[in-house]
Scaffold this motif. Structure first.
Motif, PDB file in Angstrom:
ATOM      1  N   UNK A 192       0.834  -1.201   0.000  1.00 45.19           N
ATOM      2  CA  UNK A 192       0.000   0.000   0.000  1.00 45.19           C
ATOM      3  C   UNK A 192       0.870   1.253   0.000  1.00 45.19           C
ATOM      4  N   UNK A 193       0.657   2.176  -0.957  1.00 43.93           N
ATOM      5  CA  UNK A 193       1.418   3.435  -0.944  1.00 43.93           C
ATOM      6  C   UNK A 193       1.205   4.189   0.366  1.00 43.93           C
ATOM      7  N   UNK A 194       2.286   4.700   0.956  1.00 45.19           N
ATOM      8  CA  UNK A 194       2.211   5.392   2.237  1.00 45.19           C
ATOM      9  C   UNK A 194       2.206   6.905   2.040  1.00 45.19           C
ATOM     10  N   UNK A 195       1.208   7.563   2.616  1.00 38.46           N
ATOM     11  CA  UNK A 195       1.121   9.020   2.502  1.00 38.46           C
ATOM     12  C   UNK A 195       2.081   9.718   3.455  1.00 38.46           C
ATOM     13  N   UNK A 196       2.456   9.044   4.546  1.00 36.12           N
ATOM     14  CA  UNK A 196       3.434   9.585   5.495  1.00 36.12           C
ATOM     15  C   UNK A 196       4.445   8.493   5.809  1.00 36.12           C
ATOM     16  N   UNK A 197       5.723   8.837   5.725  1.00 35.54           N
ATOM     17  CA  UNK A 197       6.792   7.873   6.002  1.00 35.54           C
ATOM     18  C   UNK A 197       7.815   8.552   6.906  1.00 35.54           C
ATOM     19  N   UNK A 198       8.091   7.941   8.069  1.00 30.20           N
ATOM     20  CA  UNK A 198       9.024   8.510   9.037  1.00 30.20           C
ATOM     21  C   UNK A 198      10.265   7.618   9.162  1.00 30.20           C
ATOM     22  N   UNK A 199      11.420   8.238   9.290  1.00 29.77           N
ATOM     23  CA  UNK A 199      12.650   7.489   9.508  1.00 29.77           C
ATOM     24  C   UNK A 199      13.688   8.383  10.177  1.00 29.77           C
ATOM     25  N   UNK A 200      14.676   7.731  10.799  1.00 32.40           N
ATOM     26  CA  UNK A 200      15.777   8.457  11.423  1.00 32.40           C
ATOM     27  C   UNK A 200      17.055   8.115  10.676  1.00 32.40           C
ATOM     28  N   UNK A 201      17.824   9.135  10.320  1.00 35.65           N
ATOM     29  CA  UNK A 201      19.027   8.966   9.510  1.00 35.65           C
ATOM     30  C   UNK A 201      20.269   9.285  10.329  1.00 35.65           C
ATOM     31  N   UNK A 202      21.277   8.403  10.259  1.00 35.52           N
ATOM     32  CA  UNK A 202      22.604   8.669  10.810  1.00 35.52           C
ATOM     33  C   UNK A 202      23.526   8.897   9.613  1.00 35.52           C
ATOM     34  N   UNK A 203      24.004  10.115   9.458  1.00 33.64           N
ATOM     35  CA  UNK A 203      24.801  10.492   8.295  1.00 33.64           C
ATOM     36  C   UNK A 203      26.286  10.473   8.657  1.00 33.64           C
ATOM     37  N   UNK A 204      27.036   9.650   7.957  1.00 36.47           N
ATOM     38  CA  UNK A 204      28.480   9.615   8.163  1.00 36.47           C
ATOM     39  C   UNK A 204      29.153  10.754   7.399  1.00 36.47           C
ATOM     40  N   UNK A 205      30.365  11.065   7.796  1.00 32.29           N
ATOM     41  CA  UNK A 205      31.121  12.116   7.103  1.00 32.29           C
ATOM     42  C   UNK A 205      31.288  11.733   5.637  1.00 32.29           C
ATOM     43  N   UNK A 206      31.051  12.706   4.759  1.00 30.75           N
ATOM     44  CA  UNK A 206      31.132  12.424   3.333  1.00 30.75           C
ATOM     45  C   UNK A 206      31.927  13.479   2.584  1.00 30.75           C
ATOM     46  N   UNK A 207      32.198  13.196   1.330  1.00 33.35           N
ATOM     47  CA  UNK A 207      32.958  14.120   0.491  1.00 33.35           C
ATOM     48  C   UNK A 207      32.112  15.339   0.158  1.00 33.35           C
ATOM     49  N   UNK A 208      32.752  16.482  -0.096  1.00 38.24           N
ATOM     50  CA  UNK A 208      32.006  17.685  -0.509  1.00 38.24           C
ATOM     51  C   UNK A 208      31.210  17.433  -1.789  1.00 38.24           C
ATOM     52  N   UNK A 209      30.134  18.204  -1.965  1.00 38.33           N
ATOM     53  CA  UNK A 209      29.332  18.078  -3.177  1.00 38.33           C
ATOM     54  C   UNK A 209      30.158  18.469  -4.401  1.00 38.33           C
ATOM     55  N   UNK A 210      29.828  17.849  -5.522  1.00 40.01           N
ATOM     56  CA  UNK A 210      30.485  18.180  -6.782  1.00 40.01           C
ATOM     57  C   UNK A 210      29.456  18.098  -7.904  1.00 40.01           C
ATOM     58  N   UNK A 211      29.894  18.391  -9.118  1.00 37.15           N
ATOM     59  CA  UNK A 211      28.985  18.319 -10.262  1.00 37.15           C
ATOM     60  C   UNK A 211      28.532  16.885 -10.531  1.00 37.15           C
ATOM     61  N   UNK A 212      29.239  15.914  -9.947  1.00 35.86           N
ATOM     62  CA  UNK A 212      28.880  14.509 -10.128  1.00 35.86           C
ATOM     63  C   UNK A 212      27.984  13.978  -9.005  1.00 35.86           C
ATOM     64  N   UNK A 213      27.662  14.830  -8.016  1.00 38.05           N
ATOM     65  CA  UNK A 213      26.809  14.389  -6.916  1.00 38.05           C
ATOM     66  C   UNK A 213      25.453  13.957  -7.464  1.00 38.05           C
ATOM     67  N   UNK A 214      25.038  12.753  -7.094  1.00 35.89           N
ATOM     68  CA  UNK A 214      23.785  12.208  -7.612  1.00 35.89           C
ATOM     69  C   UNK A 214      22.656  12.504  -6.633  1.00 35.89           C
ATOM     70  N   UNK A 215      21.621  13.160  -7.115  1.00 34.93           N
ATOM     71  CA  UNK A 215      20.477  13.524  -6.292  1.00 34.93           C
ATOM     72  C   UNK A 215      19.256  12.683  -6.657  1.00 34.93           C
ATOM     73  N   UNK A 216      18.305  12.643  -5.748  1.00 30.10           N
ATOM     74  CA  UNK A 216      17.043  11.972  -6.010  1.00 30.10           C
ATOM     75  C   UNK A 216      15.897  12.957  -5.772  1.00 30.10           C
ATOM     76  N   UNK A 217      14.722  12.604  -6.214  1.00 23.58           N
ATOM     77  CA  UNK A 217      13.529  13.429  -5.986  1.00 23.58           C
ATOM     78  C   UNK A 217      12.342  12.498  -5.800  1.00 23.58           C
ATOM     79  N   UNK A 218      11.241  13.039  -5.320  1.00 21.88           N
ATOM     80  CA  UNK A 218      10.032  12.252  -5.119  1.00 21.88           C
ATOM     81  C   UNK A 218       8.860  13.208  -4.936  1.00 21.88           C
ATOM     82  N   UNK A 219       7.670  12.634  -4.957  1.00 28.91           N
ATOM     83  CA  UNK A 219       6.465  13.453  -4.804  1.00 28.91           C
ATOM     84  C   UNK A 219       6.297  13.958  -3.384  1.00 28.91           C
ATOM     85  N   UNK A 220       6.932  13.298  -2.427  1.00 29.40           N
ATOM     86  CA  UNK A 220       6.796  13.705  -1.036  1.00 29.40           C
ATOM     87  C   UNK A 220       7.345  15.110  -0.792  1.00 29.40           C
ATOM     88  N   UNK A 221       6.715  15.839   0.120  1.00 31.48           N
ATOM     89  CA  UNK A 221       7.338  16.980   0.783  1.00 31.48           C
ATOM     90  C   UNK A 221       8.151  16.386   1.933  1.00 31.48           C
TER      91      UNK A 221
END
Length: 293
Positions: free
Chosen positions: A13-42
């Protein structure tokens, strides 16, 4: 290349609300090759620890502990942490705060969150007088979504609506966003609103020409006025209205698919089915079975 992350599903079933907790590790600075995603969610992100950098629609911003970060529907984005960070994420479908039956006076508050590249601020700072109340509402959404007690959906929706009202009040008080009026004359706003109300009650017979006649304008002029006022095309609005009504009829289970297609203004069941799957992520038949289950 940016990619569509799609809609989160639970038990099919498609979920209208989705909650999660993220632990972000240290990463490289953004560049022109940084891959982004998008979705219908706000997407709403609440900082718990450290600093998180976000690349959103080509621009870099950041948020820290005790701050809220906002990403609009369909905006390409990705994240990194200079050292490490932790944050809560609430992904919500736009229809949580917006439905096709809303008046233009209500819709003006929702518009800033529905389009990529909107002019509203990205961050609610920890110093904001509304920050603690926003944090409490974020925690309510998480707790209700995890415990899933009777009526939790209503509690989640209520907390989200309260949260967005606080965002608007915060920005309005600080004069960071003006949602007080429309660029169109009052008479035009009333005429477009009248056509919207007609569409809500008569979706079976509605098309662009019919609504233009209700407003008293030519089709081309009405479409321009509608897009200027509502921030979406008239065609997109009609699709959303039809499919939202179809979801209700499918959930009730009283009509078959052919009857529902006709009731919401589609000439053939196949056209209805293809549009439903494209915009809702599953077939009408699957949606009906899942909601009935």
């Amino acid at each position: 290349m940016d990619f569509d992350e799609g809609i989160y599903r639970q038990n099919g079933m498609p979920q209208t609300v989705h909650c999660l907790e993220i632990h972000q590790k240290a990463g490289k600075p953004f560049s022109k090759d940084s891959r982004c995603h998008y979705h219908e969610y706000i997407e709403l992100l609440w900082g718990l620890e450290g600093e998180t950098e976000a690349l959103v629609s080509g621009e870099v911003s950041s948020f820290s502990e005790g701050e809220l970060f906002i990403i609009n529907s369909m905006e390409p984005h990705c994240f990194r942490a200079p050292t490490h960070s932790k944050y809560k994420v609430i992904k919500l479908m736009p229809q949580i705060i917006y439905n096709a039956d809303q008046s233009a006076s209500e819709f003006k508050y929702i518009l800033p969150f529905l389009t990529a590249g909107s002019s509203h601020p990205r961050v609610v700072k920890a110093s904001s007088p509304y920050a603690k109340r926003i944090e409490a509402l974020v925690n309510t959404v998480f707790t209700e979504s995890e415990e899933r007690d009777t009526g939790f959906e209503l509690s989640v929706k209520g907390a989200i609506l309260n949260l967005f009202s606080l965002l608007l009040r915060s920005w309005s008080k600080e004069r960071l966003l003006d949602v007080s009026g429309h660029p169109l004359p009052p008479d035009t706003v009333r005429n477009v609103t009248r056509a919207m109300e007609f569409a809500s009650k008569n979706i079976q017979i509605c098309d662009e020409r019919t609504l233009a006649d209700v407003a008293g304008y030519s089709t081309a002029y009405f479409s321009r006025c509608f897009s200027s006022l509502m921030g979406i095309t008239l065609r997109s609005y009609l699709i959303h209205l039809r499919l939202a009504r179809a979801e209700l009829l499918l959930s009730e289970g009283k009509l078959n698919l052919t009857e529902i297609a006709e009731a919401v203004g589609y000439s053939t069941p196949s056209h209805f089915a293809s549009q439903f799957k494209r915009y809702k992520g599953c077939t009408p038949g699957s949606f009906k079975k899942l909601t009935r289950k």
